[in-house]
Design a protein around this motif. Structure first.
Motif, PDB file in Angstrom:
ATOM      1  N   ASP A   1       0.846  -1.201   0.000  1.00  0.00           N
ATOM      2  CA  ASP A   1       0.000   0.000   0.000  1.00  0.00           C
ATOM      3  C   ASP A   1       0.875   1.241   0.000  1.00  0.00           C
ATOM      4  OD1 ASP A   1      -0.954  -0.059   3.542  1.00  0.00           O
ATOM      5  OD2 ASP A   1       0.991  -0.020   2.531  1.00  0.00           O
ATOM      6  N   SER A   2       2.072   1.106  -0.554  1.00  0.00           N
ATOM      7  CA  SER A   2       3.023   2.223  -0.516  1.00  0.00           C
ATOM      8  C   SER A   2       2.571   3.402  -1.370  1.00  0.00           C
ATOM      9  CB  SER A   2       4.406   1.746  -0.965  1.00  0.00           C
ATOM     10  OG  SER A   2       4.353   1.211  -2.267  1.00  0.00           O
ATOM     11  N   GLY A   3       1.626   3.175  -2.273  1.00  0.00           N
ATOM     12  CA  GLY A   3       1.151   4.265  -3.103  1.00  0.00           C
ATOM     13  C   GLY A   3       0.081   5.116  -2.446  1.00  0.00           C
ATOM     14  N   MET A   4      -0.331   4.717  -1.261  1.00  0.00           N
ATOM     15  CA  MET A   4      -1.431   5.413  -0.583  1.00  0.00           C
ATOM     16  C   MET A   4      -0.916   6.352   0.484  1.00  0.00           C
ATOM     17  SD  MET A   4      -4.564   2.787   0.249  1.00  0.00           S
ATOM     18  CE  MET A   4      -3.827   2.355   1.741  1.00  0.00           C
ATOM     19  N   PRO A   5      -1.565   7.532   0.622  1.00  0.00           N
ATOM     20  CA  PRO A   5      -1.287   8.372   1.798  1.00  0.00           C
ATOM     21  C   PRO A   5      -1.810   7.643   3.035  1.00  0.00           C
ATOM     22  CG  PRO A   5      -2.468   9.585   0.074  1.00  0.00           C
ATOM     23  CD  PRO A   5      -2.533   8.152  -0.293  1.00  0.00           C
ATOM     24  N   LYS A   6      -0.901   7.205   3.886  1.00  0.00           N
ATOM     25  CA  LYS A   6      -1.282   6.327   4.999  1.00  0.00           C
ATOM     26  C   LYS A   6      -2.131   7.023   6.042  1.00  0.00           C
ATOM     27  CE  LYS A   6       1.411   2.741   3.908  1.00  0.00           C
ATOM     28  NZ  LYS A   6       2.081   3.396   2.771  1.00  0.00           N
TER      29      LYS A   6
END
Lengths: 116, 115
Positions: A57-62
């Motif tokens: 999920d590295s492409g998402m703003p966590k």
């Protein structure tokens, strides 16, 4: 024809509100992707699951985005709180990895999100 | 950092002529390339693909060419038809990973076929 179903098709919400987008992948597909399309960035990979387990999920703003797959027939993408910059079309895609999934990636029709 | 680049946001071609859409990539790990077609209000649909072991793949009116040394691929549509008007996305993946890590897309080229 088997298809990936996304709901809602359109969503307009006020800044700060929670947004949940849903995806029903094709039965039997074991990999589910979330992509976001914007004019500036094109299609960006946000997150993906294999056999319901989150792999990347590295492409998402966590801090504000979360993706889950509570069961094999449902994937969700949640934004809380939403911001105007989140306005985009969000696509879900599914595929079957162990048969050469590149051919099998099927995209849904997308959820067009507008945050005002 | 755009790993897959489509430098032409739009392209206008007359019906019956050849449409050529271009794509460049920077990541040497990419070994599998795809073209997707997208109509408004629909998701992208798979059009044609090519593995890095080939330099050409043909399917009906659609041909994809790959130049590995230049890290460049192109999609040829001949003859172009009005129904080909759409946004075309170039995408890349690593086949050694089974394509299981998702596709990296370019920003797309809007192809307009004029009658």
């Amino acid at each position: 024809d088997a298809r990936v179903t996304q709901t809602p098709r359109h969503k307009v919400t006020e800044m700060g509100q929670e947004v949940t987008m849903r995806c029903q992948p094709i039965l039997g597909h074991n990999t589910v992707f979330w992509y976001r399309q914007t004019m500036m960035q094109g299609l960006e990979l946000l997150a993906y699951f294999r056999n319901r387990a989150p792999l990347d999920d590295s492409g998402m703003p966590k801090d504000r985005f979360s993706a889950e797959m509570p069961d094999a027939t449902l994937a969700t993408l949640k934004i809380q709180p939403s911001e105007p910059r989140d306005s985009a079309v969000y696509f879900c895609a599914s595929g079957l990895v162990n048969t050469g999934a590149i051919y099998g990636y099927t995209f849904g029709s997308g959820t067009r999100l507008t945050v005002v | 950092d755009q790993q897959v680049k489509q430098n032409s946001p739009s392209l206008s071609v007359q019906e019956g002529r050849i449409s050529i859409l271009n794509c460049d990539y920077t990541n040497s790990m990419f070994d599998y390339f795809l073209w997707y077609k997208k109509y408004p209000a629909e998701g992208p649909t798979f059009l044609i693909s090519i593995s890095s072991i080939k330099d050409k793949n043909e399917d009906g009116r659609f041909t994809v060419f790959l130049n590995k040394s230049a890290k460049h691929l192109s999609l040829h549509i001949v003859p172009s038809q009005p129904g080909d008007s759409a946004v075309y996305f170039c995408a890349a993946s690593s086949l050694t990973g089974g394509g299981a890590d998702g596709l990296t897309f370019g920003k797309g080229t809007h192809l307009i076929i004029q009658p």
